[in-house]
Scaffold this motif. Structure first.
Motif, PDB file in Angstrom:
ATOM      1  N   ILE A 108      17.285   4.979  15.719  1.00  0.00           N
ATOM      2  CA  ILE A 108      16.010   4.388  15.293  1.00  0.00           C
ATOM      3  C   ILE A 108      14.852   4.931  16.116  1.00  0.00           C
ATOM      4  O   ILE A 108      14.889   4.925  17.348  1.00  0.00           O
ATOM      5  CB  ILE A 108      16.060   2.855  15.419  1.00  0.00           C
ATOM      6  CG1 ILE A 108      17.210   2.286  14.583  1.00  0.00           C
ATOM      7  CG2 ILE A 108      14.729   2.237  14.989  1.00  0.00           C
ATOM      8  CD1 ILE A 108      17.447   0.795  14.782  1.00  0.00           C
ATOM      9  N   HIS A 109      13.807   5.394  15.437  1.00  0.00           N
ATOM     10  CA  HIS A 109      12.577   5.847  16.079  1.00  0.00           C
ATOM     11  C   HIS A 109      11.520   4.764  15.895  1.00  0.00           C
ATOM     12  O   HIS A 109      10.976   4.602  14.795  1.00  0.00           O
ATOM     13  CB  HIS A 109      12.105   7.167  15.456  1.00  0.00           C
ATOM     14  CG  HIS A 109      13.037   8.318  15.663  1.00  0.00           C
ATOM     15  ND1 HIS A 109      12.711   9.423  16.398  1.00  0.00           N
ATOM     16  CD2 HIS A 109      14.314   8.520  15.239  1.00  0.00           C
ATOM     17  CE1 HIS A 109      13.724  10.272  16.420  1.00  0.00           C
ATOM     18  NE2 HIS A 109      14.723   9.738  15.709  1.00  0.00           N
ATOM     19  N   LEU A 110      11.235   4.018  16.969  1.00  0.00           N
ATOM     20  CA  LEU A 110      10.257   2.945  16.905  1.00  0.00           C
ATOM     21  C   LEU A 110       8.836   3.491  16.968  1.00  0.00           C
ATOM     22  O   LEU A 110       8.611   4.633  17.360  1.00  0.00           O
ATOM     23  CB  LEU A 110      10.493   1.947  18.036  1.00  0.00           C
ATOM     24  CG  LEU A 110      11.852   1.224  18.040  1.00  0.00           C
ATOM     25  CD1 LEU A 110      11.998   0.383  19.296  1.00  0.00           C
ATOM     26  CD2 LEU A 110      12.026   0.376  16.787  1.00  0.00           C
ATOM     27  N   LYS A 111       7.878   2.655  16.566  1.00  0.00           N
ATOM     28  CA  LYS A 111       6.457   3.015  16.566  1.00  0.00           C
ATOM     29  C   LYS A 111       6.205   4.330  15.816  1.00  0.00           C
ATOM     30  O   LYS A 111       5.371   5.132  16.203  1.00  0.00           O
ATOM     31  CB  LYS A 111       5.926   3.124  18.001  1.00  0.00           C
ATOM     32  CG  LYS A 111       5.986   1.820  18.776  1.00  0.00           C
ATOM     33  CD  LYS A 111       5.388   1.989  20.173  1.00  0.00           C
ATOM     34  CE  LYS A 111       5.429   0.703  20.957  1.00  0.00           C
ATOM     35  NZ  LYS A 111       4.859   0.853  22.321  1.00  0.00           N
ATOM     36  N   THR A 112       6.956   4.521  14.760  1.00  0.00           N
ATOM     37  CA  THR A 112       6.835   5.731  13.941  1.00  0.00           C
ATOM     38  C   THR A 112       6.621   5.333  12.484  1.00  0.00           C
ATOM     39  O   THR A 112       7.474   4.686  11.880  1.00  0.00           O
ATOM     40  CB  THR A 112       8.099   6.606  14.063  1.00  0.00           C
ATOM     41  OG1 THR A 112       8.317   6.939  15.439  1.00  0.00           O
ATOM     42  CG2 THR A 112       7.953   7.874  13.249  1.00  0.00           C
ATOM     43  N   THR A 113       5.489   5.710  11.941  1.00  0.00           N
ATOM     44  CA  THR A 113       5.125   5.351  10.575  1.00  0.00           C
ATOM     45  C   THR A 113       5.383   6.507   9.620  1.00  0.00           C
ATOM     46  O   THR A 113       5.003   7.648   9.911  1.00  0.00           O
ATOM     47  CB  THR A 113       3.628   4.965  10.498  1.00  0.00           C
ATOM     48  OG1 THR A 113       3.384   3.875  11.391  1.00  0.00           O
ATOM     49  CG2 THR A 113       3.246   4.566   9.087  1.00  0.00           C
ATOM     50  N   VAL A 114       6.037   6.220   8.525  1.00  0.00           N
ATOM     51  CA  VAL A 114       6.229   7.226   7.476  1.00  0.00           C
ATOM     52  C   VAL A 114       4.971   7.220   6.609  1.00  0.00           C
ATOM     53  O   VAL A 114       4.635   6.212   5.993  1.00  0.00           O
ATOM     54  CB  VAL A 114       7.476   6.928   6.636  1.00  0.00           C
ATOM     55  CG1 VAL A 114       7.575   7.903   5.463  1.00  0.00           C
ATOM     56  CG2 VAL A 114       8.734   7.003   7.482  1.00  0.00           C
ATOM     57  N   THR A 115       4.276   8.326   6.579  1.00  0.00           N
ATOM     58  CA  THR A 115       3.019   8.413   5.826  1.00  0.00           C
ATOM     59  C   THR A 115       3.185   9.074   4.466  1.00  0.00           C
ATOM     60  O   THR A 115       2.361   8.877   3.572  1.00  0.00           O
ATOM     61  CB  THR A 115       1.956   9.181   6.627  1.00  0.00           C
ATOM     62  OG1 THR A 115       2.431  10.515   6.880  1.00  0.00           O
ATOM     63  CG2 THR A 115       1.673   8.495   7.962  1.00  0.00           C
ATOM     64  N   SER A 116       4.244   9.874   4.301  1.00  0.00           N
ATOM     65  CA  SER A 116       4.402  10.581   3.030  1.00  0.00           C
ATOM     66  C   SER A 116       5.862  10.951   2.793  1.00  0.00           C
ATOM     67  O   SER A 116       6.554  11.400   3.712  1.00  0.00           O
ATOM     68  CB  SER A 116       3.537  11.843   3.026  1.00  0.00           C
ATOM     69  OG  SER A 116       3.756  12.601   1.855  1.00  0.00           O
ATOM     70  N   VAL A 117       6.309  10.736   1.564  1.00  0.00           N
ATOM     71  CA  VAL A 117       7.636  11.185   1.121  1.00  0.00           C
ATOM     72  C   VAL A 117       7.438  11.878  -0.218  1.00  0.00           C
ATOM     73  O   VAL A 117       7.115  11.244  -1.222  1.00  0.00           O
ATOM     74  CB  VAL A 117       8.612  10.002   0.959  1.00  0.00           C
ATOM     75  CG1 VAL A 117       9.943  10.499   0.398  1.00  0.00           C
ATOM     76  CG2 VAL A 117       8.833   9.283   2.276  1.00  0.00           C
ATOM     77  N   ILE A 118       7.590  13.199  -0.225  1.00  0.00           N
ATOM     78  CA  ILE A 118       7.396  13.974  -1.454  1.00  0.00           C
ATOM     79  C   ILE A 118       8.578  14.913  -1.664  1.00  0.00           C
ATOM     80  O   ILE A 118       9.274  15.276  -0.710  1.00  0.00           O
ATOM     81  CB  ILE A 118       6.080  14.784  -1.419  1.00  0.00           C
ATOM     82  CG1 ILE A 118       6.081  15.756  -0.235  1.00  0.00           C
ATOM     83  CG2 ILE A 118       4.879  13.858  -1.347  1.00  0.00           C
ATOM     84  CD1 ILE A 118       4.842  16.644  -0.190  1.00  0.00           C
TER      85      ILE A 118
END
Length: 562
Positions: A108-118
């Motif tokens: 798990i990578h905490l404090k990590t936001t996924v901004t885009s999935v293409i």
């Protein structure tokens, strides 16, 4: 669908869905990498004193609505001394233990936001995805063979202000239930809670202990259920059994609905309390042991819908006017997948085109899975675990799903039938718990074979069929079989009663006898006989059938303890 070699899997969210998705990947030899935008695991179950960053968190006093035995991961029972219905702190403790026991935290990578999935440029061939993440202001892009979206339903608060004329002139506080943490700051206030779901009912009851007056406004009403069934056993453990599920699917729906309403009305008359559901409205059920008594005491006052707001008051559709200081909108959330491109996000919002509520049917490659994005008449923890187990096997090529063209055609036909009023929309409301779980279990070969169990292990079969349909049943056989599943099932009532038995009372019960076993097996056999007779002759009185059905599960709960 053409097979695709999947190895690296991106998992978005480290709540109850994300944790079990990590474990599902590991069980199939895949490489999970989980991205969590907050600083801890647990998702909405991680309580924080403050709100913000668009994250929905539980309020301080929240207690689970489903008992522990009906809401645990299938190979990791809750500790026996945990209460049947838990505060958020104990559920978080369980999730941490689960993550530690199966060594999930390192993925798990905490404090990590996924901004885009293409889609990757050669998606049609590889099924891969470009996933863009942001950590401490720095963005990075990585290619993954598959993606599991575990963000749940509770992202964007639904605040339907446009439906309430005059709300912009209202001078008091306007809040969404997402912002609620504790009642202290509402001391002496006159509060209206709009929306009667589990959250709306809880907040109304809690606020009434400190507020001057609390109004609970609902358009549709709700069936209010207790956490306790007859004889004090947890409601879900008595009601959610394969035996009663078979009964419900053997009788006409009109009779089943009548039985349900009759049971719900035994506690109190919902119409007298302003809670009844108007004819034609969707049936809704909430769990709240305190709401009826608080209405009875006048601490909570039920109201019809608000017609309009003025500067300091609310005018209801029945013409009554009440001075108001605070408005709480317990009106739910809007479904959002902000990291997907608009066409894909819009498509995923149409549940009709999501195969088994997991796989978008428009993709050439089944490498995107929505985990936990389904409403169930039961524990979402159990549902998400089965979803994750099946999805990872589909990724691995061990389970098949229909080609995209076939899924799209079937979904389009079903959508057309719904528009014409031929069939009801199955995506509206919550899915039948056992039916949905068994569908997924059948797809991956882990649904228990009841007839075989009765031949090989009658004691276990009795618990599986007549007892609560707990998650352990899906670890008895097939892929992911757990050696401890049988023991977990046979001891599930022990763990249920353990936290209640803190005051030891001498046991004066008589030893087991032939009479005892006749009592255990007599009611089910009698009911089956009545049911078979009924199916061949429609002249039997309904009360003869329903009267037996209502009592069997409670009766078996007590006899199976001896």
């Amino acid at each position: 669908m053409q097979e695709t070699m999947v190895k690296r899997v991106a998992i978005i969210g480290a709540g109850v869905s994300g944790l079990t998705s990590i474990k599902g990947c590991l069980e199939e030899g895949l490489e999970p990498i989980c991205f969590e935008r907050s600083d801890d695991i647990g998702g909405l179950w991680k309580f924080t004193e403050t709100t913000g960053h668009g994250m929905t968190k539980v309020y301080k006093s929240v207690v689970t609505n489903i008992t522990k035995e009906m809401s645990c991961y299938s190979d990791f029972p809750f500790p026996e001394d945990f209460p049947n219905y838990m505060k958020h702190t104990m559920l978080m403790e369980y999730l941490r233990s689960y993550a530690k026991h199966f060594d999930l935290l390192k993925y798990i990578h905490l404090k990590t936001t996924v901004t885009s999935v293409i889609k990757h440029q050669d998606f049609a061939t590889t099924g891969q995805w470009d996933v863009v993440t942001e950590t401490d202001g720095k963005k990075s892009t990585a290619v993954f063979d598959a993606v599991m979206i575990c963000t749940g339903h509770y992202l964007n608060p639904r605040l339907p202000l446009e439906s309430f004329p005059g709300i912009n002139k209202f001078q008091g506080q306007i809040l969404h239930s997402q912002e609620y943490r504790n009642p202290e700051s509402f001391q002496g206030k006159r509060v209206i809670v709009i929306g009667l779901g589990n959250t709306g009912g809880d907040i109304a009851v809690e606020l009434s202990r400190v507020a001057e007056k609390v109004f609970l406004s609902t358009r549709s009403g709700a069936w209010v259920d207790s956490r306790l069934s007859d004889d004090g056993y947890p409601t879900h453990m008595i009601q959610t059994t394969r035996f009663l599920h078979l009964v419900a699917h053997s009788l006409p729906s009109a009779i089943v609905n009548w039985m349900g309403k009759k049971r719900m009305s035994k506690w109190f008359n919902h119409k007298n309390y302003g809670l009844s559901i108007p004819k034609g409205q969707q049936q809704k059920r909430i769990a709240n042991d305190e709401l009826p008594s608080y209405i009875l005491c006048g601490a909570v006052t039920m109201k019809i819908s608000v017609k309009e707001f003025r500067e300091t008051c609310a005018i209801f559709e029945d013409g009554t006017v009440e001075n108001i200081d605070v408005v709480f909108f317990a009106t739910g959330y809007t479904y959002s997948l902000p990291f997907l491109e608009e066409p894909m996000e819009k498509f995923c919002k149409n549940k009709m085109f999501i195969y088994k509520y997991i796989f978008p049917s428009n993709l050439e490659k089944a490498t995107l899975a929505l985990i936990g994005h389904v409403g169930l008449q039961g524990s979402i923890i159990v549902g998400t675990e089965l979803q994750a187990r099946w999805a990872t096997r589909v990724f691995k090529g061990l389970c098949k799903i229909p080609p995209s063209s076939k899924m799209m055609t079937e979904a389009t036909k079903k959508e057309e039938l719904i528009k014409r009023g031929v069939i009801k929309d199955p995506t509206q409301g919550k899915q039948d718990y056992i039916t949905y779980l068994d569908e997924l279990a059948t797809c991956m070969g882990v649904k228990p074979n009841i007839l075989l169990l009765f031949l090989k292990d009658p004691r276990l079969a009795k618990e599986v069929f007549f007892g609560p349909c707990t998650s352990y049943q899906y670890r008895l056989m097939g892929p992911g079989k757990w050696d401890g599943a049988r023991k977990a099932i046979m001891t599930q009532w022990d763990r249920t009663l353990k936290p209640l038995q803190t005051r030891i009372i001498p046991d004066y019960s008589e030893p087991t006898s032939v009479t005892h076993w006749l009592k255990v097996w007599g009611p089910p056999i009698l009911f089956v006989a009545v049911l078979l007779t009924y199916k061949s002759s429609f002249h039997l009185p309904l009360t003869g059938i329903t009267g037996v059905a209502e009592r069997i599960s409670t009766y078996l709960a007590s006899t199976m303890r001896k």
